[in-house]
Each structure stands twice: as C-alpha cells, then as structure tokens.
Motif scaffolding. Structure first.
Motif, mmCIF file in Angstrom:
data_model
loop_
_atom_site.group_PDB
_atom_site.id
_atom_site.type_symbol
_atom_site.label_atom_id
_atom_site.label_comp_id
_atom_site.label_asym_id
_atom_site.label_seq_id
_atom_site.Cartn_x
_atom_site.Cartn_y
_atom_site.Cartn_z
ATOM 1 N N ILE A 1 0.938 -1.265 -0.044
ATOM 2 C CA ILE A 1 0.055 0.025 0.013
ATOM 3 C C ILE A 1 1.065 1.078 0.101
ATOM 4 N N ASN A 2 0.701 2.172 -1.013
ATOM 5 C CA ASN A 2 1.458 3.440 -1.054
ATOM 6 C C ASN A 2 0.546 4.552 -1.001
ATOM 7 N N PHE A 3 1.040 5.368 0.003
ATOM 8 C CA PHE A 3 0.278 6.806 0.163
ATOM 9 C C PHE A 3 0.742 7.845 -0.401
ATOM 10 N N GLU A 4 -0.049 8.870 -1.044
ATOM 11 C CA GLU A 4 0.711 9.994 -1.074
ATOM 12 C C GLU A 4 -0.517 11.304 -0.947
ATOM 13 N N TYR A 5 0.173 12.289 -0.663
ATOM 14 C CA TYR A 5 -0.583 13.346 -0.123
ATOM 15 C C TYR A 5 -0.329 14.776 -1.006
ATOM 16 N N ASP A 6 -1.437 15.331 -1.290
ATOM 17 C CA ASP A 6 -1.309 16.664 -2.158
ATOM 18 C C ASP A 6 -1.994 17.869 -1.367
ATOM 19 N N ASP A 7 -1.383 18.705 -0.855
ATOM 20 C CA ASP A 7 -1.685 19.875 -0.203
ATOM 21 C C ASP A 7 -2.407 19.337 1.196
ATOM 22 N N ARG B 1 -1.370 -4.812 -5.466
ATOM 23 C CA ARG B 1 -0.841 -3.601 -4.777
ATOM 24 C C ARG B 1 -2.024 -2.530 -4.909
ATOM 25 N N SER B 2 -1.792 -1.438 -3.813
ATOM 26 C CA SER B 2 -2.732 -0.356 -3.815
ATOM 27 C C SER B 2 -2.025 1.140 -3.698
ATOM 28 N N ASP B 3 -2.783 1.949 -4.207
ATOM 29 C CA ASP B 3 -2.047 3.376 -3.988
ATOM 30 C C ASP B 3 -3.301 4.239 -3.511
ATOM 31 N N VAL B 4 -3.048 4.946 -2.525
ATOM 32 C CA VAL B 4 -4.066 5.937 -2.059
ATOM 33 C C VAL B 4 -3.506 7.272 -2.176
ATOM 34 N N PHE B 5 -4.319 8.040 -2.625
ATOM 35 C CA PHE B 5 -3.989 9.515 -2.803
ATOM 36 C C PHE B 5 -5.082 10.223 -1.880
ATOM 37 N N PHE B 6 -4.486 11.168 -1.152
ATOM 38 C CA PHE B 6 -5.331 12.277 -0.411
ATOM 39 C C PHE B 6 -4.890 13.598 -0.681
ATOM 40 N N LYS B 7 -6.084 14.492 -1.248
ATOM 41 C CA LYS B 7 -5.937 15.625 -1.834
ATOM 42 C C LYS B 7 -6.928 16.664 -1.196
ATOM 43 N N PRO C 1 -19.409 23.016 1.015
ATOM 44 C CA PRO C 1 -18.739 22.585 2.100
ATOM 45 C C PRO C 1 -19.016 21.108 2.441
ATOM 46 N N GLU C 2 -19.748 20.378 1.638
ATOM 47 C CA GLU C 2 -19.736 18.880 1.500
ATOM 48 C C GLU C 2 -18.805 18.180 1.025
ATOM 49 N N SER C 3 -18.087 18.934 0.300
ATOM 50 C CA SER C 3 -16.823 18.431 -0.570
ATOM 51 C C SER C 3 -15.411 18.940 -0.316
ATOM 52 N N GLY C 4 -14.615 18.544 -1.106
ATOM 53 C CA GLY C 4 -13.124 19.064 -0.850
ATOM 54 C C GLY C 4 -12.247 18.356 -0.313
ATOM 55 N N MET C 5 -12.384 17.115 0.525
ATOM 56 C CA MET C 5 -11.519 16.270 0.937
ATOM 57 C C MET C 5 -11.557 15.129 -0.050
ATOM 58 N N VAL C 6 -10.364 14.940 -0.807
ATOM 59 C CA VAL C 6 -10.532 13.819 -1.977
ATOM 60 C C VAL C 6 -9.822 12.598 -1.708
ATOM 61 N N CYS C 7 -10.198 11.456 -1.698
ATOM 62 C CA CYS C 7 -9.702 10.269 -1.505
ATOM 63 C C CYS C 7 -9.761 9.427 -2.992
ATOM 64 N N ASN C 8 -8.467 9.199 -3.483
ATOM 65 C CA ASN C 8 -8.433 8.471 -4.730
ATOM 66 C C ASN C 8 -7.778 6.879 -4.401
ATOM 67 N N ILE C 9 -8.478 5.652 -4.796
ATOM 68 C CA ILE C 9 -7.666 4.744 -4.539
ATOM 69 C C ILE C 9 -7.633 3.929 -5.685
ATOM 70 N N ARG C 10 -6.266 3.277 -6.065
ATOM 71 C CA ARG C 10 -6.295 2.719 -7.305
ATOM 72 C C ARG C 10 -5.537 1.104 -6.775
ATOM 73 N N LEU C 11 -6.091 0.153 -7.587
ATOM 74 C CA LEU C 11 -5.866 -0.766 -7.221
ATOM 75 C C LEU C 11 -5.242 -1.828 -8.356
#
Length: 100
Positions: A3-9, A36-42, A49-59
């Motif tokens: 599992i790989n984690f990446e953060y953007d801002d 494998r999985s890649d998790v991106f937080f942005k 106000p109900e959006s803006g925190m984004v989570c992308n997951i690629r398997l």
C-alpha cells in the motif's frame, strides 16, 4: 499487498493511513488477487462545504487497474465511499474471472 500513500496539499496522517489500510485489508481478505494499492489524499477548493477532501484509490489486480475517487467533507467519509466503489468493481471483476 503493498500500500502506497501520497498526499497533495495535505499533511501526512498516521490515523488516515491506518484507517485506509484496515479497509483495504478487508478487501484483500475477500479478493486475494489484489497485488497493490495506491491511496491519494488531496484537498480541493470547492464552493460546497460537503466536498473538498478527496480520496483516490487505485488497485492493481489482473486485468485493467481499478480506480475509485470520492470527494466529501472529511477524508474518513471519502475513504469509505471509495472503498464501496471498489467493492462493486471487484465483485464484477471476480465474476468475470470465474466465468472464464
């Protein structure tokens, strides 16, 4: 599974990584063909106000990669939504693999 984690801002968070890893491990228990999985937080600037925190997951699994993206008011909700999307995709993938 790797599992790989990446953060953007976003500041790296152990709590988010543990939560995402636990949910991904549950998927791996049910679908053992995940490699494998890649998790991106942005964070995104949005007018809602109900959006803006984004989570992308690629398997990575046999066949094309699976991908899910979710935007919510918290990363926890975005992770849960992305995992639900991936569950549906994995069920379809497993059904296709069994029919061959």
């Amino acid at each position: 599974m790797n599992i790989n984690f990446e953060y953007d801002d976003v500041k790296a968070s152990n709590r988010l990584e543990i939560m995402a890893a636990e949910k991904l491990e549950k998927l791996l228990d049910k679908y053992d063909f995940i490699v494998r999985s890649d998790v991106f937080f942005k964070k995104e600037n949005t007018s809602s106000p109900e959006s803006g925190m984004v989570c992308n997951i690629r398997l990575s699994a046999p066949g094309p990669r699976l991908f899910a993206q979710s935007s919510s008011d918290s990363f926890e909700a975005a992770i849960a939504s992305s995992i639900e999307d991936l569950k549906r995709q994995l069920e379809r993938r497993k059904a296709k693999m069994q029919s061959h």
